[in-house]
Design a protein around this motif. Structure first.
Motif, PDB file in Angstrom:
ATOM      1  N   VAL A  28       0.827  -1.203   0.000  1.00  0.00           N
ATOM      2  CA  VAL A  28       0.000   0.000   0.000  1.00  0.00           C
ATOM      3  C   VAL A  28       0.864   1.258   0.000  1.00  0.00           C
ATOM      4  O   VAL A  28       0.507   2.270  -0.570  1.00  0.00           O
ATOM      5  CB  VAL A  28      -0.941  -0.004   1.227  1.00  0.00           C
ATOM      6  CG1 VAL A  28      -1.783   1.247   1.250  1.00  0.00           C
ATOM      7  CG2 VAL A  28      -1.833  -1.236   1.191  1.00  0.00           C
ATOM      8  N   ALA A  32       0.923   4.591  -2.549  1.00  0.00           N
ATOM      9  CA  ALA A  32       0.601   5.852  -1.869  1.00  0.00           C
ATOM     10  C   ALA A  32       1.583   6.945  -2.270  1.00  0.00           C
ATOM     11  O   ALA A  32       1.200   8.101  -2.459  1.00  0.00           O
ATOM     12  CB  ALA A  32       0.614   5.660  -0.359  1.00  0.00           C
ATOM     13  N   TYR A  35       0.667   8.079  -5.650  1.00  0.00           N
ATOM     14  CA  TYR A  35      -0.544   8.894  -5.542  1.00  0.00           C
ATOM     15  C   TYR A  35      -0.194  10.349  -5.249  1.00  0.00           C
ATOM     16  O   TYR A  35      -0.701  11.270  -5.877  1.00  0.00           O
ATOM     17  CB  TYR A  35      -1.408   8.306  -4.433  1.00  0.00           C
ATOM     18  CG  TYR A  35      -2.656   9.064  -4.084  1.00  0.00           C
ATOM     19  CD1 TYR A  35      -3.855   8.795  -4.744  1.00  0.00           C
ATOM     20  CD2 TYR A  35      -2.658  10.026  -3.079  1.00  0.00           C
ATOM     21  CE1 TYR A  35      -5.017   9.471  -4.407  1.00  0.00           C
ATOM     22  CE2 TYR A  35      -3.811  10.702  -2.740  1.00  0.00           C
ATOM     23  CZ  TYR A  35      -4.995  10.431  -3.400  1.00  0.00           C
ATOM     24  OH  TYR A  35      -6.137  11.102  -3.063  1.00  0.00           O
TER      25      TYR A  35
ATOM     26  N   THR B  50      -6.036   6.801   4.747  1.00  0.00           N
ATOM     27  CA  THR B  50      -6.541   6.961   3.375  1.00  0.00           C
ATOM     28  C   THR B  50      -7.337   8.257   3.262  1.00  0.00           C
ATOM     29  O   THR B  50      -7.313   8.910   2.224  1.00  0.00           O
ATOM     30  CB  THR B  50      -7.417   5.765   2.952  1.00  0.00           C
ATOM     31  OG1 THR B  50      -8.427   5.546   3.947  1.00  0.00           O
ATOM     32  CG2 THR B  50      -6.594   4.509   2.795  1.00  0.00           C
ATOM     33  N   PHE B  53      -5.075  11.110   2.713  1.00  0.00           N
ATOM     34  CA  PHE B  53      -4.619  11.085   1.319  1.00  0.00           C
ATOM     35  C   PHE B  53      -5.683  11.638   0.382  1.00  0.00           C
ATOM     36  O   PHE B  53      -5.381  12.358  -0.567  1.00  0.00           O
ATOM     37  CB  PHE B  53      -4.209   9.663   0.908  1.00  0.00           C
ATOM     38  CG  PHE B  53      -2.778   9.352   1.240  1.00  0.00           C
ATOM     39  CD1 PHE B  53      -2.390   9.152   2.559  1.00  0.00           C
ATOM     40  CD2 PHE B  53      -1.824   9.277   0.248  1.00  0.00           C
ATOM     41  CE1 PHE B  53      -1.072   8.888   2.880  1.00  0.00           C
ATOM     42  CE2 PHE B  53      -0.496   9.009   0.555  1.00  0.00           C
ATOM     43  CZ  PHE B  53      -0.111   8.817   1.875  1.00  0.00           C
ATOM     44  N   LEU B  54      -6.943  11.296   0.630  1.00  0.00           N
ATOM     45  CA  LEU B  54      -8.005  11.791  -0.262  1.00  0.00           C
ATOM     46  C   LEU B  54      -8.100  13.319  -0.240  1.00  0.00           C
ATOM     47  O   LEU B  54      -8.398  13.943  -1.259  1.00  0.00           O
ATOM     48  CB  LEU B  54      -9.352  11.172   0.119  1.00  0.00           C
ATOM     49  CG  LEU B  54      -9.508   9.706  -0.254  1.00  0.00           C
ATOM     50  CD1 LEU B  54     -10.824   9.161   0.273  1.00  0.00           C
ATOM     51  CD2 LEU B  54      -9.439   9.536  -1.768  1.00  0.00           C
ATOM     52  N   ILE B  82      -6.669   4.182  -3.367  1.00  0.00           N
ATOM     53  CA  ILE B  82      -6.843   4.940  -2.121  1.00  0.00           C
ATOM     54  C   ILE B  82      -8.337   5.144  -1.854  1.00  0.00           C
ATOM     55  O   ILE B  82      -8.823   4.904  -0.753  1.00  0.00           O
ATOM     56  CB  ILE B  82      -6.127   6.303  -2.229  1.00  0.00           C
ATOM     57  CG1 ILE B  82      -4.646   6.128  -2.550  1.00  0.00           C
ATOM     58  CG2 ILE B  82      -6.332   7.099  -0.939  1.00  0.00           C
ATOM     59  CD1 ILE B  82      -3.791   5.631  -1.415  1.00  0.00           C
ATOM     60  N   ARG B  83      -9.096   5.553  -2.880  1.00  0.00           N
ATOM     61  CA  ARG B  83     -10.519   5.792  -2.654  1.00  0.00           C
ATOM     62  C   ARG B  83     -11.244   4.483  -2.385  1.00  0.00           C
ATOM     63  O   ARG B  83     -12.110   4.396  -1.532  1.00  0.00           O
ATOM     64  CB  ARG B  83     -11.151   6.496  -3.856  1.00  0.00           C
ATOM     65  CG  ARG B  83     -12.627   6.712  -3.621  1.00  0.00           C
ATOM     66  CD  ARG B  83     -13.255   7.726  -4.558  1.00  0.00           C
ATOM     67  NE  ARG B  83     -14.659   7.853  -4.241  1.00  0.00           N
ATOM     68  CZ  ARG B  83     -15.640   7.564  -5.085  1.00  0.00           C
ATOM     69  NH1 ARG B  83     -15.365   7.146  -6.309  1.00  0.00           N
ATOM     70  NH2 ARG B  83     -16.887   7.699  -4.703  1.00  0.00           N
ATOM     71  N   HIS B  86     -10.730   3.480   1.124  1.00  0.00           N
ATOM     72  CA  HIS B  86     -11.520   4.308   2.043  1.00  0.00           C
ATOM     73  C   HIS B  86     -13.003   3.915   1.967  1.00  0.00           C
ATOM     74  O   HIS B  86     -13.683   3.818   2.980  1.00  0.00           O
ATOM     75  CB  HIS B  86     -11.328   5.790   1.690  1.00  0.00           C
ATOM     76  CG  HIS B  86     -11.706   6.724   2.800  1.00  0.00           C
ATOM     77  ND1 HIS B  86     -10.939   6.897   3.914  1.00  0.00           N
ATOM     78  CD2 HIS B  86     -12.785   7.528   2.973  1.00  0.00           C
ATOM     79  CE1 HIS B  86     -11.521   7.772   4.728  1.00  0.00           C
ATOM     80  NE2 HIS B  86     -12.655   8.173   4.186  1.00  0.00           N
TER      81      HIS B  86
END
Ligand code: HEM
Ligand code: FES
Lengths: 161, 219
Positions: A28, A32, A35, B50, B53-54, B82-83, B86
């Motif tokens: 993960v 990340a 991202y 998460t 991060f969003l 990521i979404r 979440h």
């Protein structure tokens, strides 16, 4: 115990736990990072040929302003940028296209028909018909676009950051 | 060298004591149902990470909320991941917290001296549901919009104060930019703060009182 070659149950559980955590963490964690960096990893430059219409519509030896807009996407938002270029037809088949952005501090230059010069209103920069510096604080001549003529139509190569 | 560094830190921070009290405490023989509290905690932390991060790309405004979510899903690298984490984590957390509650209920773990653990648990359950409710609006799509319209309408049926509650929730008489921004604020600041503090209390009690054993014939 420290000298024992075999693992205790507790050591084994700790080890497997740590290994699994590290595995899941990387699985993960690496995406990340991607991202977060994502917008910075986009290809920066975009090249496109912009059509300025039939070459014939531009008069000879007379810089003519052509304006167009480009829409750029920044994530979820669109920004419209306007461009202005001076088309100078030097012969029936030859053409040069200059940006109207002053090379000093990016004001827009204007072709002055009487003086037959491009004049920048901001700090009184003067450019000759071929973009060369006449006077003023600007460090270099007007920027010129790469051109091509296809089927009688004029195109310029626009590089956007 | 490392050993000496650790000893130096341990002498000052009491790391060994913390470890012994928190992780090495005595527990009765239990089963897998007893892992659900830790699973809830893990999911809460995952939602926190998460979620942070969003917020890098999400925008809580009616003009941009929907587009920013589309951007996350289609253009940001691993945005879908990521979404997705979440989104599914949110569903799973409600489920896990709820089953955790059922476990403590059916094992009668809420009885003396653990009443406060139960009460703080109720706060945690309500706050978790609140997270689900406020989070649901944020994508600002049709489903979110109408779910929230209905959801904020329900307290409106309470006599006398109902309509007032509805307009407090909505930040006005109808859903608007104000609804979106107050839901966002509650979703990322108010409720997480409440949950963090309450988890602290909850776990303090779990550690202080120890875990109840599985009821047998003598109970
Ligand atoms: C964010 C939500 C929650 C978290 C992170 C959480 C965490 C935990 C943890 C780690 C434990 C240790 C024992 C175990 O895992 O079973 C525990 C015990 C307990 N929880 Fe929760 N919990 C949450 C929600 C709730 C809810 C909704 C209730 C009930 C309304 C509740 C009631 C209890 C009780 C009574 C105990 C003591 C169990 C015993 O001593 O056997 N918790 N909680
Ligand atoms: S910007 Fe054109 S002269 Fe300064």
């Amino acid at each position: 115990m420290p000298n024992s070659p075999s693992l205790t149950r507790r050591q084994f559980v700790t080890l497997v736990g740590a290994a699994l955590s590290a595995f899941m963490g990387t699985l993960v964690g690496l995406p990340a990072i991607g991202y977060l960096l994502s917008p910075a990893l986009e290809r920066r430059e975009r090249e496109s040929w912009i059509s300025l219409g039939p070459l014939d519509q531009y008069p000879l030896n007379q810089p003519t302003l052509f304006t167009f807009t480009r829409t750029k996407k920044h994530g979820w938002e669109k920004t419209v940028t306007s461009y202005g270029v001076y088309v100078l037809r030097t012969s029936p088949t030859q053409v040069r296209v200059f940006s109207n952005v002053c090379t000093h501090l990016s004001c827009r230059v204007r072709w002055d028909e009487e003086a037959r010069e491009y004049i920048c209103p901001c700090h009184d920069g003067h450019f000759a018909i071929d973009g060369a510096i006449i006077s003023g604080p600007q460090p270099r001549p007007l920027d010129e676009y790469e051109t091509k003529i296809e089927g009688g139509n004029l195109f310029i190569l626009l590089r956007e950051a | 060298m490392l050993r000496r560094l650790f000893q130096w830190l341990d002498e000052r921070l009491g790391l060994t004591t913390i470890h012994d009290v928190v992780l090495d405490r005595k527990v009765p023989k239990v089963n897998w149902w007893f892992t659900l509290g830790s699973a809830s905690l893990f999911l809460f932390l995952l939602q926190g990470i998460t979620g942070v991060f969003l917020t890098v790309y999400y925008v809580p405004s009616p003009d941009h909320a929907y587009d920013s979510v589309q951007y996350i899903m289609n253009e940001v690298r691993f945005g879908w991941l990521i979404r997705g984490m979440h989104h599914w984590g949110a569903n799973l957390m409600v489920l896990v917290v709820f089953i955790h509650m059922l476990r403590t209920f059916f094992y009668a773990a809420y009885k003396y001296p653990r009443e406060l653990t139960w009460i703080s648990g109720v706060v945690l359950l309500l706050a978790t549901l609140g997270m689900g409710f406020t989070g649901y609006l944020l994508p600002w799509n049709q489903r979110a919009y109408w779910a929230t319209t209905v959801g904020t309408e329900i307290p409106g049926t309470i006599p006398i104060i109902g309509p007032f509650i509805t307009s407090v929730l909505r930040g006005g008489s109808e859903l608007s930019a104000l609804t979106l921004s107050r839901f966002y604020s509650v979703h990322i600041w108010f409720l997480p703060a409440v949950i963090t503090v309450t988890i602290g209390l909850h776990l303090y009690l779990v550690i202080r009182l120890g875990i109840s054993h599985i009821p047998d014939e003598n109970d």
